[in-house]
Design an enzyme around this catalytic site. Structure first.
Site, PDB file in Angstrom:
ATOM      1  N   TYR A 199       0.919  -0.996   0.069  1.00  0.00           N
ATOM      2  CA  TYR A 199      -0.128   0.013  -0.028  1.00  0.00           C
ATOM      3  C   TYR A 199       0.854   1.347   0.010  1.00  0.00           C
ATOM      4  O   TYR A 199       1.485   1.452   0.998  1.00  0.00           O
ATOM      5  CB  TYR A 199      -1.109   0.029   1.288  1.00  0.00           C
ATOM      6  CG  TYR A 199      -2.031   0.974   1.284  1.00  0.00           C
ATOM      7  CD1 TYR A 199      -2.096   1.981   0.305  1.00  0.00           C
ATOM      8  CD2 TYR A 199      -2.724   1.156   2.304  1.00  0.00           C
ATOM      9  CE1 TYR A 199      -3.076   2.853   0.286  1.00  0.00           C
ATOM     10  CE2 TYR A 199      -4.117   2.128   2.451  1.00  0.00           C
ATOM     11  CZ  TYR A 199      -3.986   3.072   1.427  1.00  0.00           C
ATOM     12  OH  TYR A 199      -4.917   3.915   1.538  1.00  0.00           O
TER      13      TYR A 199
ATOM     14  N   LYS B 103      -1.116  -0.907  -4.228  1.00  0.00           N
ATOM     15  CA  LYS B 103      -2.312  -0.004  -4.235  1.00  0.00           C
ATOM     16  C   LYS B 103      -1.746   1.143  -4.496  1.00  0.00           C
ATOM     17  O   LYS B 103      -1.126   2.022  -3.527  1.00  0.00           O
ATOM     18  CB  LYS B 103      -2.855  -0.376  -2.883  1.00  0.00           C
ATOM     19  CG  LYS B 103      -4.033   0.591  -2.865  1.00  0.00           C
ATOM     20  CD  LYS B 103      -4.788   0.408  -1.341  1.00  0.00           C
ATOM     21  CE  LYS B 103      -5.992   1.345  -1.285  1.00  0.00           C
ATOM     22  NZ  LYS B 103      -6.620   1.246   0.136  1.00  0.00           N
TER      23      LYS B 103
END
Length: 305
Positions: free
Chosen positions: A136, A164
């Protein structure tokens, strides 16, 4: 090790009762709505899931419940957001034991680690779990950027497979594609840049407003994938005022209020969060009500050629 990093993956909210316990009945209702709409994965224990307020036991309960509801039809990802490398490795081990199909991993919490420390952190997790990993990358909110040079070092681990992408720099998608090709899959992590990201080559969308509007979210993804860009744009333009509720410090409260209006959630949050009040509550309700009043009729997006 094989994981299909594509499609819409809701970062689902955690449902609480008025007594501040897990509301598994309402949680199941929402998960079923996501699956019915055609989502491609479920992400548990993220920011929208109020992860920082959940106990380890509660996270395990949510993971087991989700696996019970979706079976083998939809993969389930557990978010790892820990303060220490040791804690992250333990969380990954528990997630694997309880049936997680993959992990979404944040950089170390609280401590602003150096690039060298961040790379070491992700490497240590990767070599201690067989599960596929999505990094992320959200420097806007978490103040740590995973740069392309850092990814170069991380990709020596086969199970680090996706990012992400939440830098809010659309051109970063092209940079990643130019450097790594298909080795690093990209999932957009910002609702208001999702369609733009998909059109620039992102494979998927870790979504927020999907929690309240699952069909519309999946329709945008499927339409653009089928090359029906104008149809996707029409829905996306309607959706944008709602999607902007995701890029707000009170995104959890915003999206939970939207879930109330679509009948698949409640406003209950865990303190220190409190439900919206005053003028901001009125503003959010107006956005939601306007969206519902003008809600588009969706095409048969599940059967596109």
């Amino acid at each position: 090790m094989k994981f299909k990093w594509e499609g819409v993956m809701p970062a689902v909210t955690t449902k609480f009762t008025s007594e501040d316990t897990l509301d598994l009945e309402l949680f199941e209702l929402n998960i079923k709505a996501q699956v019915e709409a055609g989502v491609h994965g479920i992400v548990l224990g993220g920011t929208l899931g109020e992860a920082s307020t959940l106990t380890h036991e509660e996270k395990n309960i949510l993971l087991k419940k989700t696996k019970e509801v979706v079976g083998s039809n939809v993969p389930v990802l557990m978010n790892i957001a820990e303060q220490s490398t040791k804690g992250a490795i333990q969380a990954a081990e528990v997630a694997e034991a309880n049936g997680a199909d993959a992990l979404m991993v944040l950089p170390p919490m609280r401590y602003k680690a150096s690039d060298r420390e961040v790379v070491a952190y992700f490497k240590n997790i990767a070599q201690n779990t067989p599960l596929p990993i999505m990094v992320y990358n959200n420097p806007v909110d978490y103040k740590i950027e995973v740069t392309l040079d850092m990814f170069e070092a991380l990709l020596e681990f086969e199970n680090i497979q996706a990012v992400k992408e939440s830098t809010r720099d659309i051109s970063n998608i092209t940079r990643i594609k130019n450097r790594f090709g298909n080795r690093l899959k990209i999932l957009s992590g910002v609702d208001t840049l999702a369609l733009e990201s998909l059109l620039m080559g992102a494979e998927g969308w870790v979504a927020g407003l999907v929690c309240a509007f699952p069909a519309e979210t999946v329709a945008i993804y499927e339409l653009q994938k089928a090359g029906k860009i104008n149809e996707a744009l029409k829905i996306y333009r309607w959706f944008l005022p709602l999607l902007e509720l995701d890029i707000d410090p009170q995104l959890v409260q915003n999206i939970k209020l939207a879930e109330v209006y679509t009948g698949i959630g409640s406003e209950n949050v865990r303190e220190p969060r409190l439900p919206l009040s005053g003028e901001r509550r009125k503003e959010v309700i107006e956005i939601i009500e306007n969206g519902l009043k003008n809600r588009p009729v969706l095409p048969d997006y599940k059967n596109l050629k």
